[in-house]
Design a protein around this motif. Structure first.
Motif, PDB file in Angstrom:
ATOM      1  N   VAL A  78       0.866  -1.171   0.000  1.00 24.99           N
ATOM      2  CA  VAL A  78       0.000   0.000   0.000  1.00 24.99           C
ATOM      3  C   VAL A  78       0.909   1.230   0.000  1.00 24.99           C
ATOM      4  CG1 VAL A  78      -0.290   0.180   2.530  1.00 24.99           C
ATOM      5  CG2 VAL A  78      -2.099   1.006   0.993  1.00 24.99           C
ATOM      6  N   GLU A  79       0.446   2.301  -0.646  1.00 24.63           N
ATOM      7  CA  GLU A  79       1.265   3.486  -0.799  1.00 24.63           C
ATOM      8  C   GLU A  79       0.568   4.725  -0.235  1.00 24.63           C
ATOM      9  OE1 GLU A  79       3.633   2.537  -4.903  1.00 24.63           O
ATOM     10  OE2 GLU A  79       1.537   3.167  -5.076  1.00 24.63           O
ATOM     11  N   PHE A  80       1.394   5.717   0.109  1.00 27.64           N
ATOM     12  CA  PHE A  80       0.903   6.996   0.594  1.00 27.64           C
ATOM     13  C   PHE A  80       1.947   8.056   0.268  1.00 27.64           C
ATOM     14  CE2 PHE A  80       3.191   4.760   3.889  1.00 27.64           C
ATOM     15  CZ  PHE A  80       3.998   5.704   4.503  1.00 27.64           C
ATOM     16  N   ASN A  81       1.564   9.316   0.338  1.00 28.60           N
ATOM     17  CA  ASN A  81       2.494  10.412   0.114  1.00 28.60           C
ATOM     18  C   ASN A  81       2.886  11.023   1.454  1.00 28.60           C
ATOM     19  OD1 ASN A  81       2.505  10.296  -2.725  1.00 28.60           O
ATOM     20  ND2 ASN A  81       0.644  11.509  -2.827  1.00 28.60           N
ATOM     21  N   ASP A  82       4.164  11.388   1.578  1.00 28.75           N
ATOM     22  CA  ASP A  82       4.576  12.115   2.772  1.00 28.75           C
ATOM     23  C   ASP A  82       4.152  13.576   2.617  1.00 28.75           C
ATOM     24  OD1 ASP A  82       6.504  13.471   1.239  1.00 28.75           O
ATOM     25  OD2 ASP A  82       8.207  12.430   2.128  1.00 28.75           O
ATOM     26  N   PRO A  83       4.345  14.401   3.637  1.00 25.97           N
ATOM     27  CA  PRO A  83       3.887  15.797   3.548  1.00 25.97           C
ATOM     28  C   PRO A  83       4.526  16.598   2.406  1.00 25.97           C
ATOM     29  CG  PRO A  83       4.341  15.221   5.815  1.00 25.97           C
ATOM     30  CD  PRO A  83       4.826  14.076   4.974  1.00 25.97           C
ATOM     31  N   PHE A  84       5.630  16.104   1.844  1.00 20.79           N
ATOM     32  CA  PHE A  84       6.307  16.811   0.763  1.00 20.79           C
ATOM     33  C   PHE A  84       5.942  16.269  -0.610  1.00 20.79           C
ATOM     34  CE2 PHE A  84       8.889  16.798   4.601  1.00 20.79           C
ATOM     35  CZ  PHE A  84       8.943  18.146   4.860  1.00 20.79           C
ATOM     36  N   GLY A  85       5.025  15.293  -0.659  1.00 16.17           N
ATOM     37  CA  GLY A  85       4.581  14.732  -1.929  1.00 16.17           C
ATOM     38  C   GLY A  85       5.391  13.540  -2.414  1.00 16.17           C
ATOM     39  N   ASN A  86       6.363  13.083  -1.616  1.00 18.63           N
ATOM     40  CA  ASN A  86       7.128  11.899  -1.997  1.00 18.63           C
ATOM     41  C   ASN A  86       6.277  10.660  -1.766  1.00 18.63           C
ATOM     42  OD1 ASN A  86       9.714  13.283  -2.451  1.00 18.63           O
ATOM     43  ND2 ASN A  86       9.564  13.695  -0.253  1.00 18.63           N
ATOM     44  N   LYS A  87       6.326   9.728  -2.710  1.00 20.16           N
ATOM     45  CA  LYS A  87       5.556   8.504  -2.557  1.00 20.16           C
ATOM     46  C   LYS A  87       6.320   7.528  -1.671  1.00 20.16           C
ATOM     47  CE  LYS A  87       3.312   6.706  -6.044  1.00 20.16           C
ATOM     48  NZ  LYS A  87       2.992   5.922  -7.256  1.00 20.16           N
ATOM     49  N   LEU A  88       5.645   7.021  -0.646  1.00 17.32           N
ATOM     50  CA  LEU A  88       6.179   6.012   0.254  1.00 17.32           C
ATOM     51  C   LEU A  88       5.229   4.826   0.225  1.00 17.32           C
ATOM     52  CD1 LEU A  88       7.031   8.271   3.325  1.00 17.32           C
ATOM     53  CD2 LEU A  88       8.557   7.563   1.483  1.00 17.32           C
ATOM     54  N   GLY A  89       5.722   3.688   0.626  1.00 15.56           N
ATOM     55  CA  GLY A  89       4.873   2.515   0.665  1.00 15.56           C
ATOM     56  C   GLY A  89       5.357   1.525   1.691  1.00 15.56           C
ATOM     57  N   ILE A  90       4.490   0.602   2.007  1.00 12.87           N
ATOM     58  CA  ILE A  90       4.859  -0.531   2.854  1.00 12.87           C
ATOM     59  C   ILE A  90       4.501  -1.792   2.099  1.00 12.87           C
ATOM     60  CG2 ILE A  90       4.779   0.636   5.088  1.00 12.87           C
ATOM     61  CD1 ILE A  90       1.935  -0.370   5.476  1.00 12.87           C
ATOM     62  N   THR A  91       5.295  -2.808   2.303  1.00 15.81           N
ATOM     63  CA  THR A  91       5.080  -4.071   1.611  1.00 15.81           C
ATOM     64  C   THR A  91       5.418  -5.221   2.544  1.00 15.81           C
ATOM     65  OG1 THR A  91       5.564  -5.285  -0.435  1.00 15.81           O
ATOM     66  CG2 THR A  91       7.414  -4.171   0.607  1.00 15.81           C
ATOM     67  N   ASP A  92       4.815  -6.355   2.310  1.00 13.37           N
ATOM     68  CA  ASP A  92       5.202  -7.561   3.034  1.00 13.37           C
ATOM     69  C   ASP A  92       5.509  -8.657   2.022  1.00 13.37           C
ATOM     70  OD1 ASP A  92       2.796  -9.030   2.341  1.00 13.37           O
ATOM     71  OD2 ASP A  92       1.771  -8.242   4.107  1.00 13.37           O
ATOM     72  N   TYR A  93       6.101  -9.713   2.498  1.00  8.71           N
ATOM     73  CA  TYR A  93       6.456 -10.850   1.647  1.00  8.71           C
ATOM     74  C   TYR A  93       5.663 -12.075   2.095  1.00  8.71           C
ATOM     75  CZ  TYR A  93      10.214  -8.046  -0.257  1.00  8.71           C
ATOM     76  OH  TYR A  93      10.926  -7.063  -0.908  1.00  8.71           O
ATOM     77  N   SER A  94       4.385 -11.876   2.373  1.00 19.10           N
ATOM     78  CA  SER A  94       3.553 -12.938   2.913  1.00 19.10           C
ATOM     79  C   SER A  94       3.308 -14.086   1.940  1.00 19.10           C
ATOM     80  CB  SER A  94       2.213 -12.370   3.388  1.00 19.10           C
ATOM     81  OG  SER A  94       1.556 -11.695   2.331  1.00 19.10           O
ATOM     82  N   LYS A  95       3.543 -13.873   0.645  1.00 22.83           N
ATOM     83  CA  LYS A  95       3.349 -14.947  -0.340  1.00 22.83           C
ATOM     84  C   LYS A  95       4.686 -15.500  -0.835  1.00 22.83           C
ATOM     85  CE  LYS A  95       0.937 -13.311  -3.675  1.00 22.83           C
ATOM     86  NZ  LYS A  95       0.060 -12.749  -4.704  1.00 22.83           N
ATOM     87  N   CYS A  96       5.774 -15.093  -0.206  1.00 20.92           N
ATOM     88  CA  CYS A  96       7.088 -15.425  -0.738  1.00 20.92           C
ATOM     89  C   CYS A  96       8.041 -15.723   0.413  1.00 20.92           C
ATOM     90  CB  CYS A  96       7.591 -14.233  -1.554  1.00 20.92           C
ATOM     91  SG  CYS A  96       9.267 -14.345  -2.125  1.00 20.92           S
ATOM     92  N   ALA A  97       8.801 -16.779   0.284  1.00 24.88           N
ATOM     93  CA  ALA A  97       9.811 -17.109   1.284  1.00 24.88           C
ATOM     94  C   ALA A  97      11.138 -16.421   0.965  1.00 24.88           C
ATOM     95  CB  ALA A  97      10.005 -18.626   1.341  1.00 24.88           C
ATOM     96  N   CYS A  98      11.105 -15.404   0.103  1.00 24.72           N
ATOM     97  CA  CYS A  98      12.333 -14.750  -0.341  1.00 24.72           C
ATOM     98  C   CYS A  98      12.950 -13.851   0.717  1.00 24.72           C
ATOM     99  CB  CYS A  98      12.112 -13.975  -1.639  1.00 24.72           C
ATOM    100  SG  CYS A  98      10.718 -12.842  -1.590  1.00 24.72           S
ATOM    101  N   VAL A  99      12.206 -13.522   1.805  1.00 24.11           N
ATOM    102  CA  VAL A  99      12.724 -12.704   2.874  1.00 24.11           C
ATOM    103  C   VAL A  99      12.243 -13.297   4.189  1.00 24.11           C
ATOM    104  CG1 VAL A  99      12.647 -10.410   3.928  1.00 24.11           C
ATOM    105  CG2 VAL A  99      12.625 -10.629   1.461  1.00 24.11           C
ATOM    106  N   SER A 100      13.149 -13.495   5.110  1.00 27.29           N
ATOM    107  CA  SER A 100      12.748 -14.019   6.408  1.00 27.29           C
ATOM    108  C   SER A 100      12.169 -12.895   7.257  1.00 27.29           C
ATOM    109  CB  SER A 100      13.933 -14.663   7.124  1.00 27.29           C
ATOM    110  OG  SER A 100      14.861 -13.676   7.518  1.00 27.29           O
ATOM    111  N   SER A 101      11.262 -13.219   8.156  1.00 28.75           N
ATOM    112  CA  SER A 101      10.614 -12.192   8.961  1.00 28.75           C
ATOM    113  C   SER A 101      11.603 -11.480   9.882  1.00 28.75           C
ATOM    114  CB  SER A 101       9.468 -12.791   9.788  1.00 28.75           C
ATOM    115  OG  SER A 101       9.964 -13.764  10.660  1.00 28.75           O
ATOM    116  N   SER A 102      12.747 -12.085  10.175  1.00 25.61           N
ATOM    117  CA  SER A 102      13.735 -11.424  11.020  1.00 25.61           C
ATOM    118  C   SER A 102      14.387 -10.247  10.311  1.00 25.61           C
ATOM    119  CB  SER A 102      14.806 -12.417  11.462  1.00 25.61           C
ATOM    120  OG  SER A 102      15.533 -12.894  10.331  1.00 25.61           O
ATOM    121  N   ASN A 103      14.262 -10.161   8.985  1.00 26.35           N
ATOM    122  CA  ASN A 103      14.825  -9.052   8.238  1.00 26.35           C
ATOM    123  C   ASN A 103      13.836  -7.920   8.057  1.00 26.35           C
ATOM    124  OD1 ASN A 103      17.310 -10.259   7.821  1.00 26.35           O
ATOM    125  ND2 ASN A 103      16.660 -11.241   5.926  1.00 26.35           N
ATOM    126  N   HIS A 104      12.600  -8.100   8.452  1.00 22.10           N
ATOM    127  CA  HIS A 104      11.576  -7.075   8.243  1.00 22.10           C
ATOM    128  C   HIS A 104      11.767  -5.945   9.236  1.00 22.10           C
ATOM    129  CE1 HIS A 104       8.487  -9.998   6.282  1.00 22.10           C
ATOM    130  NE2 HIS A 104       9.641  -9.981   5.670  1.00 22.10           N
TER     131      HIS A 104
END
Length: 106
Positions: A78-104
């Motif tokens: 999901v994405e949002f804009n910071d107060p300066f108009g920069n696009k930021l987002g958050i993501t998870d790897y819930s469908k992929c074992a490509c990243v371990s949860s300890s790295n989140h």
């Protein structure tokens, strides 16, 4: 994407058929993602364990999101804009074992 070999970085994931390729940045979770989609803008995404949970927590704190969480090949984002108009987002790897949860990050 022709840019792949120019950066000299190891590929993190390659979704060329979807118009995106991500490159590793050292041993960090961060990645540089190149996209050939029209109207794309630079964005910084943070990895969380659960996008839906983080979405609801941030929304309660007043963050205004551009959309509801959406499904991607590796999980949800999901994405949002910071107060300066920069696009930021958050993501998870819930469908992929490509990243371990300890790295989140949270």
């Amino acid at each position: 994407m022709a840019e792949k070999n120019k950066l000299g970085l190891e590929t993190k994931f390659d979704f060329s058929e979807k118009g995106m390729t991500a490159f590793k940045v050292g041993n960090n979770e961060a990645a540089i993602i190149l996209s050939n989609r029209q109207n794309t803008r630079p964005a910084i995404w943070f990895t969380v364990d659960d996008v839906h949970q983080a979405y609801h927590e941030l929304k309660q704190k007043g963050v205004v999101f551009l959309t509801e969480p959406f499904e991607i090949l590796t999980g949800f984002s999901v994405e949002f804009n910071d107060p300066f108009g920069n696009k930021l987002g958050i993501t998870d790897y819930s469908k992929c074992a490509c990243v371990s949860s300890s790295n989140h990050s949270k």
